[in-house]
Design a protein around this motif. Sequence first.
Motif, PDB file in Angstrom:
ATOM      1  N   HIS A  41      24.801  69.686  44.345  1.00  0.00           N
ATOM      2  CA  HIS A  41      25.521  68.524  43.851  1.00  0.00           C
ATOM      3  C   HIS A  41      25.013  67.908  45.609  1.00  0.00           C
ATOM      4  O   HIS A  41      25.289  66.514  44.955  1.00  0.00           O
ATOM      5  CB  HIS A  41      27.298  68.281  43.820  1.00  0.00           C
ATOM      6  N   ILE A  42      25.472  68.561  46.234  1.00  0.00           N
ATOM      7  CA  ILE A  42      25.944  67.120  48.080  1.00  0.00           C
ATOM      8  C   ILE A  42      23.656  66.587  47.563  1.00  0.00           C
ATOM      9  O   ILE A  42      23.676  65.078  47.924  1.00  0.00           O
ATOM     10  CB  ILE A  42      25.300  67.548  49.078  1.00  0.00           C
ATOM     11  N   ALA A  43      22.720  66.904  47.482  1.00  0.00           N
ATOM     12  CA  ALA A  43      22.023  66.839  47.526  1.00  0.00           C
ATOM     13  C   ALA A  43      21.463  66.001  46.336  1.00  0.00           C
ATOM     14  O   ALA A  43      20.570  64.138  46.332  1.00  0.00           O
ATOM     15  CB  ALA A  43      20.558  67.989  47.121  1.00  0.00           C
ATOM     16  N   LEU A  44      22.222  65.907  45.133  1.00  0.00           N
ATOM     17  CA  LEU A  44      21.556  65.194  43.816  1.00  0.00           C
ATOM     18  C   LEU A  44      23.038  63.584  44.032  1.00  0.00           C
ATOM     19  O   LEU A  44      22.388  62.820  44.143  1.00  0.00           O
ATOM     20  CB  LEU A  44      22.900  65.523  42.562  1.00  0.00           C
ATOM     21  N   VAL A  45      23.698  63.903  44.758  1.00  0.00           N
ATOM     22  CA  VAL A  45      24.681  62.636  45.098  1.00  0.00           C
ATOM     23  C   VAL A  45      23.624  61.462  46.273  1.00  0.00           C
ATOM     24  O   VAL A  45      23.287  60.486  46.087  1.00  0.00           O
ATOM     25  CB  VAL A  45      25.488  62.315  45.703  1.00  0.00           C
ATOM     26  N   ALA A  46      22.982  61.875  47.126  1.00  0.00           N
ATOM     27  CA  ALA A  46      22.319  62.166  48.190  1.00  0.00           C
ATOM     28  C   ALA A  46      20.938  61.053  47.630  1.00  0.00           C
ATOM     29  O   ALA A  46      20.600  59.665  48.071  1.00  0.00           O
ATOM     30  CB  ALA A  46      21.864  62.892  49.309  1.00  0.00           C
ATOM     31  N   TYR A  47      20.366  61.443  46.336  1.00  0.00           N
ATOM     32  CA  TYR A  47      19.235  61.565  46.685  1.00  0.00           C
ATOM     33  C   TYR A  47      19.532  60.139  45.113  1.00  0.00           C
ATOM     34  O   TYR A  47      18.644  58.771  45.390  1.00  0.00           O
ATOM     35  CB  TYR A  47      18.615  62.482  44.949  1.00  0.00           C
ATOM     36  N   LEU A  48      20.728  60.339  44.546  1.00  0.00           N
ATOM     37  CA  LEU A  48      20.971  59.360  43.915  1.00  0.00           C
ATOM     38  C   LEU A  48      21.449  57.839  44.601  1.00  0.00           C
ATOM     39  O   LEU A  48      21.024  56.342  44.490  1.00  0.00           O
ATOM     40  CB  LEU A  48      22.303  59.176  42.727  1.00  0.00           C
ATOM     41  N   ALA A  49      22.624  57.874  45.817  1.00  0.00           N
ATOM     42  CA  ALA A  49      22.498  56.592  46.352  1.00  0.00           C
ATOM     43  C   ALA A  49      21.676  56.091  46.810  1.00  0.00           C
ATOM     44  O   ALA A  49      21.674  54.880  47.369  1.00  0.00           O
ATOM     45  CB  ALA A  49      23.736  57.461  47.692  1.00  0.00           C
ATOM     46  N   GLU A  50      20.455  57.564  47.965  1.00  0.00           N
ATOM     47  CA  GLU A  50      19.023  56.373  48.239  1.00  0.00           C
ATOM     48  C   GLU A  50      17.825  55.859  47.759  1.00  0.00           C
ATOM     49  O   GLU A  50      17.979  55.285  47.730  1.00  0.00           O
ATOM     50  CB  GLU A  50      18.056  57.288  49.251  1.00  0.00           C
ATOM     51  N   THR A  51      17.987  56.626  46.069  1.00  0.00           N
ATOM     52  CA  THR A  51      17.203  55.625  45.372  1.00  0.00           C
ATOM     53  C   THR A  51      17.438  55.047  44.228  1.00  0.00           C
ATOM     54  O   THR A  51      16.868  54.170  43.362  1.00  0.00           O
ATOM     55  CB  THR A  51      15.976  56.701  44.654  1.00  0.00           C
ATOM     56  N   TRP A  52      19.004  55.226  44.371  1.00  0.00           N
ATOM     57  CA  TRP A  52      19.713  54.762  42.068  1.00  0.00           C
ATOM     58  C   TRP A  52      18.654  54.454  41.070  1.00  0.00           C
ATOM     59  O   TRP A  52      18.966  53.611  40.589  1.00  0.00           O
ATOM     60  CB  TRP A  52      19.728  52.921  43.100  1.00  0.00           C
ATOM     61  N   SER A  53      18.364  55.789  41.745  1.00  0.00           N
ATOM     62  CA  SER A  53      17.494  56.198  40.054  1.00  0.00           C
ATOM     63  C   SER A  53      17.512  58.266  39.765  1.00  0.00           C
ATOM     64  O   SER A  53      17.980  58.874  40.872  1.00  0.00           O
ATOM     65  CB  SER A  53      15.674  56.322  40.431  1.00  0.00           C
ATOM     66  N   TRP A  54      17.464  58.483  38.372  1.00  0.00           N
ATOM     67  CA  TRP A  54      17.901  59.804  38.148  1.00  0.00           C
ATOM     68  C   TRP A  54      16.543  60.214  37.804  1.00  0.00           C
ATOM     69  O   TRP A  54      15.624  59.928  37.602  1.00  0.00           O
ATOM     70  CB  TRP A  54      18.238  59.427  36.841  1.00  0.00           C
ATOM     71  N   PRO A  55      16.791  62.083  38.955  1.00  0.00           N
ATOM     72  CA  PRO A  55      15.572  61.951  38.568  1.00  0.00           C
ATOM     73  C   PRO A  55      15.472  63.394  37.408  1.00  0.00           C
ATOM     74  O   PRO A  55      15.874  64.019  36.504  1.00  0.00           O
ATOM     75  CB  PRO A  55      15.867  63.668  39.697  1.00  0.00           C
ATOM     76  N   ARG A  56      13.953  63.501  37.109  1.00  0.00           N
ATOM     77  CA  ARG A  56      13.549  64.223  35.710  1.00  0.00           C
ATOM     78  C   ARG A  56      13.229  65.322  36.441  1.00  0.00           C
ATOM     79  O   ARG A  56      12.503  65.708  37.154  1.00  0.00           O
ATOM     80  CB  ARG A  56      12.377  63.604  34.856  1.00  0.00           C
ATOM     81  N   GLN A  57      13.842  66.276  35.035  1.00  0.00           N
ATOM     82  CA  GLN A  57      14.607  67.975  35.202  1.00  0.00           C
ATOM     83  C   GLN A  57      12.784  68.122  34.618  1.00  0.00           C
ATOM     84  O   GLN A  57      11.630  67.854  33.238  1.00  0.00           O
ATOM     85  CB  GLN A  57      14.370  68.564  34.163  1.00  0.00           C
ATOM     86  N   GLU A  58      11.703  68.968  35.631  1.00  0.00           N
ATOM     87  CA  GLU A  58      10.513  69.616  35.482  1.00  0.00           C
ATOM     88  C   GLU A  58      10.687  70.881  36.265  1.00  0.00           C
ATOM     89  O   GLU A  58      10.083  71.396  37.425  1.00  0.00           O
ATOM     90  CB  GLU A  58       9.492  68.880  35.929  1.00  0.00           C
ATOM     91  N   PRO A  59      10.562  72.391  34.678  1.00  0.00           N
ATOM     92  CA  PRO A  59      10.583  73.335  34.821  1.00  0.00           C
ATOM     93  C   PRO A  59       9.450  73.765  36.436  1.00  0.00           C
ATOM     94  O   PRO A  59       8.200  73.355  35.587  1.00  0.00           O
ATOM     95  CB  PRO A  59      10.671  73.986  33.896  1.00  0.00           C
ATOM     96  N   GLY A  60       9.852  74.627  36.678  1.00  0.00           N
ATOM     97  CA  GLY A  60       8.705  74.565  37.735  1.00  0.00           C
ATOM     98  C   GLY A  60       8.649  74.596  39.468  1.00  0.00           C
ATOM     99  O   GLY A  60       7.790  74.474  39.963  1.00  0.00           O
ATOM    100  N   VAL A  61       9.049  72.895  39.003  1.00  0.00           N
ATOM    101  CA  VAL A  61       9.182  72.232  40.089  1.00  0.00           C
ATOM    102  C   VAL A  61      10.415  72.055  41.114  1.00  0.00           C
ATOM    103  O   VAL A  61      11.738  72.160  40.958  1.00  0.00           O
ATOM    104  CB  VAL A  61       8.822  70.643  40.036  1.00  0.00           C
ATOM    105  N   VAL A  62      10.587  73.093  42.235  1.00  0.00           N
ATOM    106  CA  VAL A  62      11.643  73.250  42.444  1.00  0.00           C
ATOM    107  C   VAL A  62      12.007  71.425  43.804  1.00  0.00           C
ATOM    108  O   VAL A  62      11.469  71.133  44.632  1.00  0.00           O
ATOM    109  CB  VAL A  62      11.322  73.740  44.154  1.00  0.00           C
TER     110      VAL A  62
END
Length: 736
Positions: A41-62
């Motif tokens: 959860h912390i990593a996702l909030v940090a990513y969103l705060a830094e990029t203001w974009s939502w990551p796309r889920q890709e199975p197999g990509v860690v």
Amino acid sequence: MKGAPISHRAVPWLATLAFIILGTLYGAVVPLYESPDEPKHIALVAYLAETWSWPRQEPGVVTPWLQEASQPPLYYAFLAGLTRLFGWPTDGLKEFFRPNPFARPGDLSAGVNKNVALHGPQEAFPWSGPALTAHLWREVSLLLAAGTIPALYGLGRTLFPDRPAWALGATLLVVFNPAFAFNMARVSNDALVVPLAAWGLWVLARLWARKDPAWGLTAAAGTLAGLAGLAKLSGLALLPLAGLVVLARAFRYRQSLGAALLSLVCLLAPAVLVSGWWFWQNLKLYGDPTGLNVMVQVAGPRRESPGLGAELRGTVWSYWALFGWMNIGPEPAVLHLLEAFTLVGLGAAAALTVRSLARHDPGLFGRLGILWAYIGLVAAAFIRWTSLTPASDGRLLYPAVGPVALLLFSGWQTLAGRRALTRPLPWLAVGGLGVLAVAAPFRYILPAYAGPQPIGAVPADARPVNATFGERLRLVAYEAGAAGPGEALRLTLYWECLGPTAEPWALFFHQVGDAAGAVVPNLDTFPGRGLMSTTDCRAGYRFADRYAFPVAGVPEGTVVARLRVGFRVPAVGGEAVPVAGPSGEPLEALVIEAGKLRRRGGAGGGARGPVIGPLRLKDFDLPGTARAGESLPVTTVWEVAGPTADDWRLFIHLGDPARPPLAQADGPPAGGSLPAGWWEAGDILVDRRQIPLPLDLAPGRYPVAVGLYRPDGVRAAVQGSGLSYTVLGEVEISGR
């Protein structure tokens, strides 16, 4: 709530304040990342705060956020927006999380490695930089979750206006739920979906009580359902309940078909407008409006189950009083008591619901039915999710925390009745839960995360070692322990940092040799019982490192457990760090005598035999016959009469004791499994040895004598005899 007494108006706000204070305590004492899924959860909030974009889920990509990017975005966007608005720093926040590969989530028996992350001075109070940001996110989450409390009280007062005690008792059950305070004081979208669900239920309760169309309340229920679904998928359970309430009202008040359809439109339209875009986007991206198909692929499917009973028990326990990663909790008796409290309370509430129908009280039946219906919807979503991936955590039922609390308290108060002796029982249970909620941070959580203990001087009675590992850490000394069957062997190491390491070094303990049937399990961890990273080692820093090893098996006598102590880098599958002795000489390995293992009641039997020096012969086993050229097995059992300063050796000689032996087997008693320096009165040594018999030994009967001698050759006297040996018996030797 209009027209309620002043005291009732103050209750929700006082309860909310108490919850905020309690939750702040939990948020402060729990180290960052030490709550379920918080690293992601912390990593996702940090990513969103830094990029203001939502990551796309890709199975197999860690990714650092793993399956959490499949979650609806409302909570994360809210925290990221606050972060950008106030300029809270997030640089390096991802690096704060240093995983512990030896972590043992879900294991209440684990004494070490309860932590999923390594922790260091960058997280110490007073917080600053990224650590402060993460704690601010926790506090914002707690304030969001605090909105649950007034909504719950309002729900109880609206549904059961003639039973105000139910609303108060249920509210206090939630405020004083230790696991609820713990989970709401972490970075997680649970902190938003739970209050939204509570407010939605309150609106639905008010809607149920109204006879008019109440378009505004209907639209508000739809809006809250949409927001709850946009906070977490479990929030969607509010929408079918709202639809059920709308249709039930139409039937109850005999509304026309048109009015009923219009009410459904008023309900669904806001929900679709608020959250429909998100589910449409998921449908286009993943072929599933919920995104669950991708979430399960990323999170990993369920492969095995601990069994229905164990899973239900774990769910109830974690609902009330499990902390950390479900591996910290109160005593088993407390957990079983909470389990009984839950089962009995819900059973009594179910009986009350059935009786209300049997007594033709449709009003009470309908209001209780709303609570049961919502619990059923949330439980169905919970069962569905846990059937797909391992996630049997009671916190997933918290969207229904209000209905559960209302049913529990109503059930218990119904059971208690109006008798003076039993009437206080529900309130005593609430009070006991409050005591547990206040005590848990200090009694269970803080000790579990107590890392290395800084020290000044090493205790004078500690055993010196002064072995150096890779010129970065020195084991100055250690304190050994002692354990009997079913006990833990306690060991304290005293370390000195010589400088930081480039990457975290893993500490290992491996048993060396046979401890006469006792097993000290191998342990891989990090210093500080798994919490400390050696990259934070400051030159000159000394600390005590305490461990408790559960001993398996029972030794046949008293023995010393020997452990190889070392470091490995990298932590998993790496090479052992070189170790040097006190003078700098390289050592193949460092082996320490970690402590004494005893068996209760001693070993052997029979009459008490002669005392030879510091030992008393308790028993022996000597064959009556043997063959030349073979070995003669002799077992002797000794009891230590008192400590000694000498390093005694045991001899067993065949032949006339006054002459040189014809065959012999000399050496440390019990094969050196209990060196003489460890001897204490009452210790038992079981000595098993084979005496090789010469091929040319003439047939006949020969005595077998035993005794003790020092390394300088001086023998111990047999007490009261003036001899330096005692004869066990005779053996008939036959030709080969």
